[in-house]
Design a protein around this motif. Structure first.
Motif: not given
Length: 502
Positions: A41, A44-47, A235
């Protein structure tokens, strides 16, 4: 001020209660962890998709990238995914592969089928049967079983020449605890052993590709991934910051536990307590803890000697925290007080650290920083005296040494990417590591801090770890974990006392 034992116990009780409450959400999810596979977690899937998009751009429309995941572990060892594979997907299943198609700009992950026997023992793992979940959480376009990889390579325009180029990492796979430099050295030692001589996993993989599909031209993907990993995202910086906090508190706990008669390995134990208490999965690298002349060996790992009154002890240690690590080093007196000779050398090192940090900012190079810091330190030495001519020679030699500006840090302690010979950019993370050697006495003095290049300068992520002589000596004077919870009977260590430790 020395903390009272009752106060220390109260703090530990409070920490324990917080730990019970903190993972409630994780346990609510994890209470069904046997029924639902986990997924990271932190990103993000966008990153993750943005990272893969950079790969598409690098390989072009006539390229495919093929990235191996780590193999399964033997026995009861805990699996850890390969860094490059995790960086691009966040998936932690063993025996997985990623195929990134530059023409269609899509990514397929190849996963093994569900292993019911293993999952009964270890809990659920992402498998090809979880394809809908994998596409949802990781943002991947396709999930296929491992046995379909060869078929998909053929269908990637192999039947219409010229074949697409395959880009795959040729650098050694990092799976925690070792950096590329150590892994390459290990490969060289294996190659030199006439009774071993096995090729690396990467070399074997290339051999399989070329023997099964000679139409493909194989290119090295490692430089492309290295460039991406060199600049840390917000992140990633958050994880490195947390790993640095944990590393620092581990070293602080070791300082508190230091006194003559304690063993090097017991300082390791004190730091490990902080590591595991705060969510680390293990070591970012084997701890370097050397008392006296043991510190002269740069990567001294044995940790079997007793700490002696009058010596210094050097500690270099950081955790593996959610696939990221840190690199922090401090050196301090075993008896809790720097003597006059030690003070002069130590203050030189701290001043050098501060001089190097003073000039770090975007757009400058390591050479610029080293030159300007050395000029400052020449002025610092004017009027300074040292205990011996050997000490003076050592600090003057330090002015010419270029290794004070050290290495990137990220998913490994000696991380990939370049920080020398390039202009610094925001998001770069590396160590500042001023050091001197005194061969006549086999002394090695250094401290190491974590530098994060920011848009307008630099942040020392490890600045909170005691550095000034007053702060270091105050920390050592506090009661440590080794004294509060002494080892089992039969292990040599001083008994806990309420009086002075010196």
């Amino acid at each position: 001020m020395r903390r009272s034992l009752s106060w220390l116990r109260a703090v530990h009780l409070l920490v324990g209660l917080l730990l019970i409450g903190a993972p409630v959400a994780a346990q609510a999810q994890g209470a069904q962890a046997q029924a639902a596979p986990g997924y990271q977690t932190d990103f993000t899937k966008n990153e993750l998709a943005a990272r893969r998009a950079r790969i598409y751009e690098a390989i072009g429309t006539n390229g495919i990238a093929l990235v191996q995941g780590a193999t399964g572990t033997a026995g009861l060892s805990v699996f850890r995914q390969a860094n490059d594979f995790y960086y691009l997907s966040g998936i932690e299943s063993p025996h997985a592969y990623l195929l990134l198609n530059g023409r269609s700009r899509t990514t397929t992950v190849y996963l093994p089928h569900r292993d019911d026997a293993r999952e009964r023992n270890e809990g659920k793992l992402l498998s090809v049967e979880d394809s809908a979940l994998v596409m949802q959480v990781a943002g991947l376009e396709r999930v296929r079983s491992l046995d379909r990889l060869a078929e998909d390579l053929v269908s990637a325009d192999l039947i219409r020449p010229p074949a697409m180029m395959i880009h795959t990492p040729l650098a050694p796979m990092e799976t925690g605890g070792d950096s590329r430099d150590e892994l390459l050295a290990g490969q060289a030692r294996a190659a030199a052993d006439p009774w071993d001589g096995r090729p690396s996993r990467e070399a074997h993989f290339v051999h399989l590709l070329q023997s099964r599909f000679p139409q493909f031209t194989v290119r090295d993907l490692s430089p492309t991934i290295d460039l991406l990993r060199a600049i840390k995202s917000p992140a990633e910086i958050a994880l490195i910051r947390r790993a640095t906090e944990i590393a620092g508190y581990g070293i602080i706990e070791a300082m508190r536990s230091t006194r003559p008669g304690v063993y090097e390995y017991q300082l390791d134990a004190a730091a490990k307590y902080q590591f595991y208490l705060n969510g680390a999965r293990g070591d970012g690298y084997a701890s370097i803890i050397g008392g006296g002349t043991n510190a002269y060996m740069g990567h001294y790992f044995r940790k079997t000697d007793v700490l002696k009154d009058g010596d210094l002890v050097l500690m270099d240690y950081a955790p593996d925290y959610r696939y990221y690590t840190s690199d922090v080093t401090r050196i301090w007196p075993v008896n809790g007080t720097f003597d006059k000779a030690q003070t002069a050398l130590y203050e030189f090192i701290v001043a050098y650290r501060d001089a190097l940090f003073r000039y770090i900012r975007p757009g400058v190079t390591s050479e610029d920083i080293l030159d300007r810091a050395a000029a400052d330190m020449r002025q610092y030495l004017v009027g300074k005296t040292f205990a011996s001519a050997a000490h003076r020679r050592a600090v003057e030699a330090g002015l010419a040494f270029r290794g004070h500006f050290q290495h990137p840090v990220g998913m490994t302690v000696h991380d990939v990417g370049r920080i020398r010979g390039v202009k610094l950019e925001p998001g770069m993370v590396f160590t500042i590591d001023p050091m001197i050697w005194i061969p006549e006495e086999r002394l090695y003095i250094r401290i190491e801090d974590m530098a994060l290049v920011t848009p307008d300068g630099v942040e020392n992520l490890s600045a909170f770890v005691p550095t000034s002589i007053a702060d270091v000596q105050r920390t050592i004077a506090e009661e440590g974990l080794v004294q509060w919870r002494p080892p089992l009977s039969g292990t040599s260590t001083p008994a806990r006392t309420g009086g002075s430790r010196r």
